[in-house]
Design a protein around this motif. Structure first.
Motif, PDB file in Angstrom:
ATOM      1  N   MET A   1      -1.671  -5.928   1.553  1.00  0.00           N
ATOM      2  CA  MET A   1      -0.360  -6.412   1.116  1.00  0.00           C
ATOM      3  C   MET A   1      -0.521  -7.498   0.058  1.00  0.00           C
ATOM      4  O   MET A   1       0.218  -7.519  -0.931  1.00  0.00           O
ATOM      5  N   GLU A   2      -1.498  -8.369   0.229  1.00  0.00           N
ATOM      6  CA  GLU A   2      -1.752  -9.402  -0.780  1.00  0.00           C
ATOM      7  C   GLU A   2      -2.116  -8.763  -2.117  1.00  0.00           C
ATOM      8  O   GLU A   2      -1.644  -9.208  -3.171  1.00  0.00           O
TER       9      GLU A   2
ATOM     10  N   ILE B   1       0.053   2.946  -4.179  1.00  0.00           N
ATOM     11  CA  ILE B   1       0.026   1.637  -3.518  1.00  0.00           C
ATOM     12  C   ILE B   1       0.549   1.767  -2.086  1.00  0.00           C
ATOM     13  O   ILE B   1      -0.057   1.249  -1.136  1.00  0.00           O
ATOM     14  N   LEU B   2       1.660   2.460  -1.922  1.00  0.00           N
ATOM     15  CA  LEU B   2       2.258   2.613  -0.586  1.00  0.00           C
ATOM     16  C   LEU B   2       1.356   3.435   0.337  1.00  0.00           C
ATOM     17  O   LEU B   2       1.230   3.114   1.530  1.00  0.00           O
ATOM     18  N   GLN B   3       0.714   4.465  -0.201  1.00  0.00           N
ATOM     19  CA  GLN B   3      -0.230   5.247   0.607  1.00  0.00           C
ATOM     20  C   GLN B   3      -1.403   4.385   1.044  1.00  0.00           C
ATOM     21  O   GLN B   3      -1.849   4.464   2.184  1.00  0.00           O
ATOM     22  N   HIS B   4      -1.873   3.548   0.141  1.00  0.00           N
ATOM     23  CA  HIS B   4      -2.982   2.653   0.475  1.00  0.00           C
ATOM     24  C   HIS B   4      -2.567   1.669   1.567  1.00  0.00           C
ATOM     25  O   HIS B   4      -3.306   1.441   2.528  1.00  0.00           O
ATOM     26  N   LEU B   5      -1.383   1.101   1.442  1.00  0.00           N
ATOM     27  CA  LEU B   5      -0.882   0.175   2.464  1.00  0.00           C
ATOM     28  C   LEU B   5      -0.766   0.860   3.821  1.00  0.00           C
ATOM     29  O   LEU B   5      -1.081   0.267   4.852  1.00  0.00           O
ATOM     30  N   ASP B   6      -0.331   2.100   3.809  1.00  0.00           N
ATOM     31  CA  ASP B   6      -0.135   2.847   5.053  1.00  0.00           C
ATOM     32  C   ASP B   6      -1.452   3.152   5.751  1.00  0.00           C
ATOM     33  O   ASP B   6      -1.511   3.212   6.975  1.00  0.00           O
TER      34      ASP B   6
ATOM     35  N   ARG C   1      -7.044  -0.429   6.793  1.00  0.00           N
ATOM     36  CA  ARG C   1      -7.390  -1.026   8.090  1.00  0.00           C
ATOM     37  C   ARG C   1      -7.158  -2.539   8.102  1.00  0.00           C
ATOM     38  O   ARG C   1      -7.204  -3.159   9.152  1.00  0.00           O
ATOM     39  N   GLN C   2      -6.951  -3.125   6.925  1.00  0.00           N
ATOM     40  CA  GLN C   2      -6.684  -4.557   6.825  1.00  0.00           C
ATOM     41  C   GLN C   2      -5.372  -4.751   6.061  1.00  0.00           C
ATOM     42  O   GLN C   2      -5.366  -5.077   4.870  1.00  0.00           O
ATOM     43  N   PRO C   3      -4.242  -4.530   6.762  1.00  0.00           N
ATOM     44  CA  PRO C   3      -2.948  -4.535   6.069  1.00  0.00           C
ATOM     45  C   PRO C   3      -2.597  -5.853   5.381  1.00  0.00           C
ATOM     46  O   PRO C   3      -1.969  -5.853   4.344  1.00  0.00           O
TER      47      PRO C   3
ATOM     48  N   LEU D   1     -14.359   1.248  12.627  1.00  0.00           N
ATOM     49  CA  LEU D   1     -13.906   2.594  12.934  1.00  0.00           C
ATOM     50  C   LEU D   1     -13.457   3.284  11.657  1.00  0.00           C
ATOM     51  O   LEU D   1     -12.792   2.692  10.818  1.00  0.00           O
ATOM     52  N   THR D   2     -13.836   4.544  11.518  1.00  0.00           N
ATOM     53  CA  THR D   2     -13.348   5.313  10.383  1.00  0.00           C
ATOM     54  C   THR D   2     -12.529   6.456  10.924  1.00  0.00           C
ATOM     55  O   THR D   2     -12.851   7.042  11.954  1.00  0.00           O
TER      56      THR D   2
END
Length: 133
Positions: free
Chosen positions: A109-110, A95-100, A103-105, A2-3
Motif C-alpha cells: 500500500m505504501e 497495482i490493484l492485483q498486486h495489492l490483492d 503477502r505484505q499489504p 509461504l508461497t
C-alpha cells in the motif's frame, strides 16, 4: 515464507487470482487452461443465487473497525462512472492485483500510494463514500 502455488500447474508461485472463483494461477497459459476447464463458472440459473450470496456476504463482516465501510455505501462505488473509467487503466489494474496478492499489504500500500493513478483512484473512492454521508 509461504508461497501460494498455482492451482493449475502446481509448479510456479501464483501471481494472480481468478476473478470468479479466486483460484490462484501463475500465468496467461494457466489462466486459459483454468477457463477452458469451466471449473469456476456457474450455470445460468445459479447466477442470481451467486449474486444474492455476494450481496449477503457484503452485509456480514467478521471484524468491525471504525474504518469499516457499510455495504450500502460500497455499492455506490460500483455505480460511479468516474471510478469505472479509472478501472479501465491497465496500470491501475496491475497495482490493484498486486495489492490483492501481496503477502505484505502495508508495504504494498505504501508503494501504491506513490503512484499518481492509485492516488486518483483512492481520492475518487473517498469522494464517492463521503458524498453518501
Amino acid at each position: 515464507m509461504l508461497t501460494n502455488k498455482c492451482s493449475i500447474c502446481e509448479g510456479e508461485a501464483a501471481k494472480y487470482k481468478c476473478p470468479t472463483c479466486r483460484a490462484p494461477y501463475c500465468s496467461v497459459v494457466c489462466c486459459k487452461k483454468h477457463k477452458e476447464g469451466n471449473s469456476c463458472q456457474l450455470p445460468v440459473e445459479n447466477k442470481e443465487i451467486k449474486a444474492d450470496a455476494a450481496h449477503s456476504a457484503l452485509n456480514t463482516y467478521s471484524h468491525f473497525t471504525e474504518d469499516t465501510v457499510q455495504p450500502d455505501k460500497l455499492e455506490l462505488l460500483g455505480k460511479s462512472p468516474t471510478l469505472r473509467d479509472l478501472l479501465q487503466n491497465p496500470h491501475l489494474q496491475r497495482i490493484l492485483q498486486h495489492l490483492d496478492s501481496d503477502r505484505q499489504p502495508k508495504s504494498a500500500m505504501e508503494d501504491a500510494m506513490q503512484e499518481p493513478i492509485f492516488l486518483e483512484f483512492a481520492n475518487v473512492c473517498m469522494d464517492v463514500l463521503d458524498s453518501a454521508s
